[in-house]
Motif scaffolding. Structure first.
Motif, mmCIF file in Angstrom:
data_model
loop_
_atom_site.group_PDB
_atom_site.id
_atom_site.type_symbol
_atom_site.label_atom_id
_atom_site.label_comp_id
_atom_site.label_asym_id
_atom_site.label_seq_id
_atom_site.Cartn_x
_atom_site.Cartn_y
_atom_site.Cartn_z
ATOM 1 N N SER A 44 0.843 -1.200 0.000
ATOM 2 C CA SER A 44 0.000 0.000 0.000
ATOM 3 C C SER A 44 0.877 1.249 0.000
ATOM 4 O O SER A 44 2.099 1.182 0.220
ATOM 5 N N GLY A 45 0.237 2.395 -0.226
ATOM 6 C CA GLY A 45 0.970 3.660 -0.177
ATOM 7 C C GLY A 45 1.657 3.881 1.164
ATOM 8 O O GLY A 45 2.860 4.187 1.209
ATOM 9 N N PRO A 46 0.928 3.739 2.295
ATOM 10 C CA PRO A 46 1.577 3.915 3.606
ATOM 11 C C PRO A 46 2.722 2.926 3.835
ATOM 12 O O PRO A 46 3.777 3.304 4.345
ATOM 13 N N LEU A 47 2.532 1.653 3.439
ATOM 14 C CA LEU A 47 3.601 0.669 3.636
ATOM 15 C C LEU A 47 4.812 1.025 2.779
ATOM 16 O O LEU A 47 5.955 0.902 3.235
ATOM 17 N N LEU A 48 4.579 1.488 1.568
ATOM 18 C CA LEU A 48 5.689 1.876 0.704
ATOM 19 C C LEU A 48 6.487 3.008 1.337
ATOM 20 O O LEU A 48 7.726 3.005 1.306
ATOM 21 N N ARG A 49 5.805 3.947 1.954
ATOM 22 C CA ARG A 49 6.506 5.063 2.592
ATOM 23 C C ARG A 49 7.304 4.588 3.807
ATOM 24 O O ARG A 49 8.409 5.071 4.055
ATOM 25 N N VAL A 50 6.754 3.626 4.539
ATOM 26 C CA VAL A 50 7.494 3.063 5.676
ATOM 27 C C VAL A 50 8.733 2.338 5.174
ATOM 28 O O VAL A 50 9.835 2.485 5.722
ATOM 29 N N MET A 51 8.581 1.531 4.121
ATOM 30 C CA MET A 51 9.704 0.796 3.562
ATOM 31 C C MET A 51 10.777 1.736 3.017
ATOM 32 O O MET A 51 11.961 1.419 3.034
ATOM 33 N N PRO A 91 -0.871 7.285 10.105
ATOM 34 C CA PRO A 91 -1.223 6.545 11.326
ATOM 35 C C PRO A 91 -0.560 5.166 11.319
ATOM 36 O O PRO A 91 -0.746 4.390 10.393
ATOM 37 N N MET A 92 0.248 4.870 12.339
ATOM 38 C CA MET A 92 0.904 3.568 12.437
ATOM 39 C C MET A 92 -0.062 2.597 13.110
ATOM 40 O O MET A 92 0.026 2.332 14.302
ATOM 41 N N SER A 93 -0.990 2.061 12.314
ATOM 42 C CA SER A 93 -1.973 1.117 12.828
ATOM 43 C C SER A 93 -1.302 -0.216 13.113
ATOM 44 O O SER A 93 -0.171 -0.473 12.682
ATOM 45 N N ALA A 94 -2.012 -1.081 13.817
ATOM 46 C CA ALA A 94 -1.484 -2.416 14.101
ATOM 47 C C ALA A 94 -1.254 -3.179 12.797
ATOM 48 O O ALA A 94 -0.268 -3.907 12.661
ATOM 49 N N GLU A 95 -2.147 -2.997 11.825
ATOM 50 C CA GLU A 95 -2.006 -3.695 10.539
ATOM 51 C C GLU A 95 -0.773 -3.223 9.789
ATOM 52 O O GLU A 95 0.007 -4.031 9.269
ATOM 53 N N LEU A 96 -0.560 -1.894 9.741
ATOM 54 C CA LEU A 96 0.595 -1.348 9.042
ATOM 55 C C LEU A 96 1.887 -1.762 9.733
ATOM 56 O O LEU A 96 2.877 -2.118 9.077
ATOM 57 N N SER A 97 1.877 -1.755 11.054
ATOM 58 C CA SER A 97 3.062 -2.170 11.807
ATOM 59 C C SER A 97 3.409 -3.629 11.526
ATOM 60 O O SER A 97 4.583 -3.978 11.337
ATOM 61 N N ALA A 98 2.377 -4.493 11.455
ATOM 62 C CA ALA A 98 2.600 -5.911 11.188
ATOM 63 C C ALA A 98 3.140 -6.114 9.767
ATOM 64 O O ALA A 98 4.039 -6.942 9.545
ATOM 65 N N GLU A 99 2.620 -5.359 8.797
ATOM 66 C CA GLU A 99 3.089 -5.479 7.415
ATOM 67 C C GLU A 99 4.530 -4.991 7.293
ATOM 68 O O GLU A 99 5.334 -5.569 6.555
ATOM 69 N N ALA A 100 4.873 -3.924 7.996
ATOM 70 C CA ALA A 100 6.243 -3.407 7.960
ATOM 71 C C ALA A 100 7.209 -4.427 8.566
ATOM 72 O O ALA A 100 8.307 -4.650 8.040
ATOM 73 N N LEU A 101 6.793 -5.059 9.650
ATOM 74 C CA LEU A 101 7.630 -6.083 10.277
ATOM 75 C C LEU A 101 7.808 -7.273 9.341
ATOM 76 O O LEU A 101 8.913 -7.810 9.202
ATOM 77 N N LEU A 102 6.727 -7.686 8.674
ATOM 78 C CA LEU A 102 6.801 -8.797 7.733
ATOM 79 C C LEU A 102 7.754 -8.457 6.591
ATOM 80 O O LEU A 102 8.552 -9.303 6.166
ATOM 81 N N SER A 103 7.705 -7.229 6.084
ATOM 82 C CA SER A 103 8.619 -6.821 5.023
ATOM 83 C C SER A 103 10.068 -6.941 5.479
ATOM 84 O O SER A 103 10.937 -7.378 4.723
ATOM 85 N N ASP A 104 10.335 -6.560 6.728
ATOM 86 C CA ASP A 104 11.687 -6.673 7.274
ATOM 87 C C ASP A 104 12.123 -8.136 7.342
ATOM 88 O O ASP A 104 13.279 -8.466 7.045
#
Length: 201
Positions: free
Chosen positions: A51-58, A67-80
Motif C-alpha cells: 500500500s501507499g503507507p507501507l511503501l513510505r514506511v519501507m 497513522p501507524m496502525s497495528a495492521e501497518l506495523s505488522a506489514e512493515a515487520l513482515l517486510s523486514d
C-alpha cells in the motif's frame, strides 16, 4: 549454506516449477549436509499488495502524518523479515512459472517487498546502484505447455528477462535460469546444485 526456497505456482502437486524446485533443493541438501533451508509458499500464504503507507514506511519516509496502525506495523515487520531472509541466504531457489505471459502476482508482491532503497539498492548520482553482493539466484522457469514455434520467442523469455533485470538491479549477477518441462528428470538439475555448493563453499 543457507538456501531460501520460494514457490509461487498455484497448481500444487501439478506444478512443474514446484517439483523441479523441490528436487533441486533436495540435491543441494544431499551435496551440502547441514545446509539450512527457509521455505516460503507464496501461493499458499499470499502476501498483501504494498500500500501507499507501507511503501513510505519501507522507504523510510514515514512520519506522524501516517497513522501507524497495528495492521501497518505488522506489514512493515513482515517486510523486514522477508528482506532479511533474502539477504541472509547464500542461494535463492525460486519457482517462477509463466502465468498469463508474466510471473504470478504472488511472486511480484514478494519481489516488491525486496526492492527497498538503502537495503537492496541505492540511488547514486550516476543512477541506481545494487547493494546485494555474493548471492546466487536460481530461477526455475516453466511455461505450463510447449509454446515454442507458436508464439514470438520474446513471450517465452519475458518472465526470465524481467527477473534477471530485477536481480541485476539489486546487484546480483550470479543468476542461473533453468527452463523445465513437465517431463524433466531430477538428475538434470545436479550440475546446477553442484555449482551452488561451490558458490557457498
Amino acid at each position: 549454506m543457507k538456501i531460501l526456497h520460494i514457490d509461487s505456482c498455484a497448481l500444487g502437486d501439478h506444478s512443474t516449477s514446484r517439483r523441479a524446485g523441490a528436487a533441486l533443493v533436495s540435491i543441494m541438501q544431499e551435496e551440502t549436509p547441514g545446509a539450512r533451508v527457509v521455505y516460503r509458499d507464496l501461493a499458499a500464504a499470499p502476501l498483501s499488495h504494498v500500500s501507499g503507507p507501507l511503501l513510505r514506511v519501507m522507504r523510510k519516509e514515514w512520519d506522524a502524518a501516517i497513522p501507524m496502525s497495528a495492521e501497518l506495523s505488522a506489514e512493515a515487520l513482515l517486510s523486514d523479515v522477508l528482506l532479511s531472509e533474502f539477504l541472509e541466504a547464500d542461494v535463492l531457489v525460486m519457482g517462477a512459472p509463466m502465468h498469463n505471459l508474466s510471473v504470478p502476482s504472488t511472486l511480484k508482491v514478494w519481489l516488491d517487498r525486496l526492492l527497498q532503497t538503502g537495503c537492496t539498492y541505492e540511488m547514486a548520482k550516476d543512477g541506481p546502484r545494487g547493494l546485494v553482493k555474493g548471492k546466487r539466484v536460481i530461477v526455475i522457469s516453466s511455461q505450463g505447455c510447449p509454446l515454442s514455434g507458436m508464439t514470438p520467442e520474446l513471450l517465452l523469455d519475458h518472465q526470465e528477462n524481467y527477473l534477471t533485470a530485477l536481480f541485476n538491479f539489486m546487484g546480483v549477477n550470479d543468476i542461473d535460469t533453468i527452463r523445465v518441462e513437465s517431463d524433466f528428470q531430477p538428475e538434470q538439475l545436479r550440475d546446477t546444485a553442484t555449482r551452488a555448493h561451490l558458490h557457498a563453499a
